[in-house]
Design an enzyme around this catalytic site. Sequence first.
Site, PDB file in Angstrom:
ATOM      1  CG  PHE A 152      -0.478   0.674   2.323  1.00  0.00           C
ATOM      2  CD1 PHE A 152      -0.246   2.290   2.673  1.00  0.00           C
ATOM      3  CD2 PHE A 152       0.097  -0.401   3.268  1.00  0.00           C
ATOM      4  CE1 PHE A 152      -0.062   2.115   3.968  1.00  0.00           C
ATOM      5  CE2 PHE A 152       1.001  -0.090   4.669  1.00  0.00           C
ATOM      6  CZ  PHE A 152       0.635   1.559   4.584  1.00  0.00           C
ATOM      7  CE  LYS A 153       3.880   1.416   4.830  1.00  0.00           C
ATOM      8  NZ  LYS A 153       4.878   1.472   5.610  1.00  0.00           N
ATOM      9  CG  ASP A 154       3.890   0.379  -4.345  1.00  0.00           C
ATOM     10  OD1 ASP A 154       5.198   0.956  -4.507  1.00  0.00           O
ATOM     11  OD2 ASP A 154       4.000  -0.763  -5.103  1.00  0.00           O
ATOM     12  CB  THR A 163       7.869   2.601   3.983  1.00  0.00           C
ATOM     13  OG1 THR A 163       6.528   2.642   4.806  1.00  0.00           O
ATOM     14  CG2 THR A 163       8.809   4.103   4.100  1.00  0.00           C
TER      15      THR A 163
END
Length: 496
Positions: A113-115, A148
């Site tokens: 999800f950090k993308d 991250t």
Amino acid sequence: MNYYSTRSGKTTAPKTSAEVIKQGLAEDGGLFMPESIPSITIDYIESLCPLTYPKRAAKVLGLFLTDYTESELEDCAKAAYGDNFDGYAAPVSKLVGEDLRVLELWHGPTCAFKDMALQIMPRLLSLALKKTGENRTAHILVATSGDTGKAALEGYKDVEQVKITVFYPEDGVSNMQKRQMITQEGKNVNVCAIKGNFDDAQTGVKQIFADKNTAEKLSEKNMFLSSANSINWGRLAPQVVYYISAYCDLVAEKDIKLGEKVDITVPTGNFGNIFAAYIAKLMGLPVGRLICASNKNNILTDFLNTGVYDRNRAFYTTMSPSMDILISSNLERLLYLVAGPERTKGYMQKLSETGRYEVDADVLAAIKENFSAYYCDEDNCAETIKGIFGKYSYLTDPHTAVAVYAAEQFIKENKTGLKNIVASTASPYKFAADELKSLGVNTYGLGDEDILKKLSDYSKTPIPAPLATLFTKEVRFSGSVGKDKESMEKVVLGQE
């Protein structure tokens, strides 16, 4: 829109969004927050429903980043959420449970999800450097519990006027997460393990940021420090977008009616992802409860239920490593909103000095108006992975499984009747060995690549392309240093 530190508020000079994205951390050690939370109406939400994800992102970000033009934000969003994503950036799946909706946030280039933030943030930073007339190189300093680091490395690789150094806990990330980082391409990237856990890495990074001597040494090299962790508002603001977008998608699909409330469950370590959902609620998104899901390191569950934050406790390494955290930095932003800067500064000082603080009764009451908290141990996590796959033929990574378990517990105890959006934060293939173990599949003697193939064969799902190609890449970074600030600083200054 002006920004202020969580520890000093309006007693210091305001900063623009470009300035806070460039700077990352406030001078007093606090985190930047906007002077007010912009409001959105039901009509505004309806207007977003027919739009693409990049257009939604540009419009929502424009409410916060007011010194960026609409065309600049649109260009950034189109570039960020284009061909580097596997289809639609943030699809909502209905596969898990009658009331659960899984928001899949891992279709980007690093399968996490950090993308969603770290594909657009480098573009925002590049513009910020120009807007502020900055000629020095920004040295991005990152502590990671797994996802991250890779997302930041991928987002910032070969970006002009930027260098990036990532520290990760030597034994605190999955094999796939480690391989993603140590094979990272790019001329401006550096990766180093530390002999400690994520909290040690995060503490070292914060200490380096706070050291004026380090800043002077970097300035001599024509560099300054900035951050890509969610302590940077430029990382957090894009995360607000996908909660609003998910709501729009459910409306567009006629799964909910416009104006109908939803609950949101988020697997939480550093508190940034769920705080973004809270910001969306404060803006006017129809949200009921925010359910904070923790793993065995359940410090946030304890805090949200009791008001006592105490990191003086056992640290556990789990199969959901991105939540193996005892110092949740973004919690400071929540405290700022409900307690104000003076009390927040006091709480943070107590945390620094004793590792513990207890919020006042009115602060806890205000937090409990919006948040519920549950935790999931390792056995329940494994059982959830197995149960979901057995019932729906749907793979959930361990972090998502923690969230599903928490959502199910919440629904049992609080029959709100609302749809519950569960944030799914990583591809299950990033944790393939734990997935297979949870499913009861023997992996004895198998290497990482074979484990991926076995999970694919067993689940009849494809290996994501970014992970399938990892094993042909050269290992570039094998360094490891002590967890002390001095050892990490030498890496940053290029002395190790």
